[in-house]
Write a protein that holds these residues in place. Structure first.
Motif: not given
Length: 786
Positions: A720-734
């Protein structure tokens, strides 16, 4: 007759030589790891000794060669209570062995404070009436010179007590009781004060006039009150906002008790910070790969930095166009702005929305007659800036001098504590630097008027004192802005007394204080409305000129010319034109018809928000309601130490882990730890310090709901937490790793899910398409370089 002393020595210390002799003259002895004669020991790094023992016949002196810090350790072994000692050592002289001779005397400057044995001997020779406790040796020297021999002024470093280093130091189930302990570093100071108080009539606690200073006085009072056990021994509190002889003597005549509500606010702040850290540390450790907690002010600063970084990333530059025109090829160009077509209002649009419109207007303007429909003249006053508070001082010193927040407050504290002006005269140069109050005393304002009238004339002095409104809610703390204690002490007179950085900061404070009580500057502005009658196009141009310099005269003053800076906000607001353009527009009259001979189309792009510098971040924290000057620099240090942010060319840039922590807290704990919530907490702490809110009531209104929320988040599954934070991490790593949005970079159809990997060593991105099985491991070490 002989005596034996035991005492701990610092491990890994530099070479330390100890010499025992019945003579004052002791030559330098080569350092060797063996006993020299029978009465001297030499300790080096290679010898692992934790205790010192020596025995000798009665000697008149013990001479030690080392640096002052190590001398204190050894001297404490000989004199402090609690150490076993047979016999009574005589007066000790401390100096490098190469300088010892028959006239060697004790030099206070080598220690920075009076050793316990010297203080004790002075107390025995002439008992002091009062013992005065301050925070630093420089303060002690200044106050001792003001108060005289009837007082003994002793420095005390840090707090006498701190929260016990164990679980349960704050106990919510027992009325939020706190468990205090006396740190080892404070025991020697307490012993020295206790020894001096044995023959004194009372003790005065002259610590800083804010919440931390009040708490320091309370800790000392509570620690020694039971040990002194004398009915007629009184402990009083002294408040002063500057270290000058007049202020100190007046404050000594107005002693008071320790302010209990302010102490309650300090205890509530400590208890709250302890509870928040103790609750969040295991949560962040388990849910965010060993992330750490940074405290209330740290979370607020981190949120501001991350929000600004996201605004920069999401920013899309917008194009706009303007016109630069001239009446002839020889004249300087001026700007033309479109205004409402009906000509009934002078509201400026400032730019053309698209290039085609701007280019079409430019083509039509060339050589066509343009009528002046309206001329508007007005005077625009510009008031001088307010005196410095902590946040504005840090902001300006960062922008104008390049100082970090911690550097600024270090230099400011040094100026406040005072310097030796020569001939034994000690003087504090500025008022207390941790304040959010912009007011000035009447005496300071009158000094500024006298100096301004002398240097610039009476036209530069306002008829009445300029008053500044405070936004502070806590009036129990320092009531005055940061200003020089004596405005007649010009920066040029201190060039030989202060180092370069301290002098630059003093000059900045002197300039700001000087100009805040001068007349404001006045600009004359002219607006000219122009009409293209054939096209019904309404344009406007404006020029301005400084007609009265007012406080800006200080920019050319010899005392402040070394700063080489203008007032920043004034420079940003005003656009300066040449005298030729001014005269050209000023000579226009309503009804005049002119021809524009030269037109240029200027292309512009809007700029993204700028990253915070330390000064801008502190200003933003204050604007958000987090007005706690003493926490600004410590919050920034905490963020940098935990690698949540980094500083590059004075810009604060959030790291990936810092952005993840900020995103996590904003997602799950925003109603407790976002900027607005922390501002409410600070306001409630001010209410506690004013006696309007009780300690238990304040903590009881926050902790139960916060702890329940933390427990609820702790039970959430990591998915549940990973889905909430996934957008933040993906945007940083893209940009760095090819991850775009939620989709797998290999198959393009599966969605990436984030997982915690190997007990906090990093994060694992995995494609949910079982035919693809794409995985990407991101260790924390990689996050720090993205």
């Amino acid at each position: 007759m002989s005596y034996t002393c035991y005492g701990k020595l610092p491990m890994g210390a530099n070479t330390l030589g100890v010499y025992v002799s019945s003579s004052l003259t002791v030559g330098r002895v080569a350092v060797r790891s063996q006993v020299i004669k029978s009465m001297a020991f030499v300790l080096t790094k290679s010898i692992s000794l934790s205790f010192l023992f020596f025995s000798a016949s009665l000697s008149s002196h013990v001479c030690i060669s080392s640096n002052p810090i190590h001398l204190r350790h050894l001297h404490g072994a000989l004199r402090y209570p609690g150490k076993r000692m047979h016999g009574k050592p005589t007066l000790f002289n401390f100096a490098p062995c190469s300088k010892l001779d028959s006239t060697t005397k004790f030099d206070k400057r080598s220690f920075g404070s009076t050793p316990p044995s010297m203080a004790t001997k002075a107390a025995e020779d002439k008992p002091p009436q009062l013992v005065v406790v301050v925070e630093s040796p420089n303060k002690a020297k200044a106050l001792q010179s003001y108060l005289g021999s009837d007082f003994m002024v002793l420095p005390f470093h840090g707090h006498a007590r701190c929260l016990a280093g164990m679980t349960g130091s704050v106990r919510p189930e027992n009325g939020y009781a706190m468990v205090w302990e006396v740190p080892e570093s404070a025991q020697s100071h307490l012993a020295r004060i206790k020894s001096a108080c044995k023959s004194a009539k009372g003790m005065v606690l002259a610590t800083d006039p804010d919440r931390e200073g009040e708490a320091s006085a309370w800790h000392i009072s509570e620690t020694l009150k039971g040990q002194l056990n004398r009915s007629k021994f009184h402990i009083k509190r002294m408040l002063y906002s500057e270290i000058t002889e007049k202020t100190v003597l007046l404050s000594m005549q107005a002693l008071q008790q320790v302010n209990k509500p302010v102490v309650d606010a300090y205890c509530a702040q400590c208890a709250l910070d302890y509870l928040i850290v103790s609750a969040l540390s295991p949560l962040l450790w388990r849910k965010l790969a060993c992330s750490q907690c940074v405290g209330r002010a740290g979370f607020a600063a981190l949120q501001l930095v991350c929000e600004r970084e996201k605004a920069i990333e999401d920013f899309i530059a917008q194009e706009y166009w303007t016109l630069e025109a001239a009446f002839s090829d020889e004249t300087t160009a001026f700007s033309l702005y479109p205004i409402s077509n009906d000509g009934t209002t002078s509201q400026e649009l400032h730019h053309f929305p698209d290039e085609s419109t701007c280019t079409a207007v430019a083509e039509k303007l060339k050589g066509l007659p343009v009528r002046v429909s309206k001329i508007t003249r007005q005077l625009k006053p510009v008031d001088p800036p307010e005196p410095y508070t902590t946040s504005t001082l840090v902001e300006d010193s960062n922008a104008m001098l390049g100082f970090e927040a911690a550097e600024t407050m270090t230099f400011a504290q040094r100026l406040f504590e005072g310097i030796d002006l020569g001939k034994g005269e000690y003087m504090g140069l500025i008022t207390y630097p941790f304040t959010e109050q912009p007011q000035l005393s009447e005496a300071a304002a009158r000094s500024i008027w006298a100096i301004a009238a002398q240097r610039f004339g009476n036209n530069y002095v306002p008829p009445n004192p300029r008053e500044f409104k405070s936004g502070a809610t806590n009036m129990n703390e320092p009531y005055e802005a940061i200003r020089p204690t004596d405005m007649w002490r010009f920066p040029s007179t201190l060039s030989q007394k202060l180092d370069k950085n301290a002098l630059a900061l003093y000059t900045l404070i002197w300039k700001r204080t000087f100009e805040c009580q001068m007349q404001g500057a006045v600009y004359e502005q002219i607006y000219a409305d122009l009409i293209m009658e054939t096209e019904s196009m309404h344009l406007q141009t404006n020029v301005n000129k400084l007609s009265f310099t007012g406080f800006l005269e200080t920019l050319e003053d010899s005392e402040t010319s070394t700063l080489q800076h203008t007032w920043q906000s004034c420079a940003r607001e005003q656009k300066y034109y040449s005298s030729e353009v001014w005269n050209m527009i000023a000579n226009l009259k309503e009804g005049d018809v002119v021809r524009i001979r030269k037109v240029a189309v200027m292309h512009h792009l809007t700029s993204p928000p700028v990253r915070y510098s330390e000064g801008l971040l502190i200003k933003a924290m204050e604007a958000a309601g987090i007005k706690r000057p003493s926490t600004y620099s410590s919050a920034l240090k905490s963020l940098q130490a935990k690698k949540f942010v980094r500083t590059d060319k004075q810009e604060i840039i959030p790291e990936v882990e810092g952005r993840m922590v900020s995103s996590f807290v904003s997602r799950y704990l925003s109603k407790f730890l976002d900027c607005s919530s922390i501002a409410v907490i600070e306001q409630q702490l001010d209410e506690v310090s004013c006696g309007c809110l009780q300690y238990e009531e304040f903590l009881g209104g926050f902790w139960p709901s916060f702890s329940a929320e933390v427990a609820s988040v702790m039970n959430l599954p990591f998915q549940t937490i990973s889905r909430a934070l996934q957008e933040t991490v993906a945007a940083l790593c893209s940009a760095n790793l090819g991850i775009k949005g939620h989709f797998c970079p290999r198959c393009g159809t599966g969605r990436l899910t984030m997982k915690d990997h190997h007990c906090g060593s990093g994060y694992l991105f995995r494609c949910d398409n079982h035919l693809c099985r794409y995985e990407l491991f991101l260790p924390l070490a990689l996050f720090f370089v993205l």
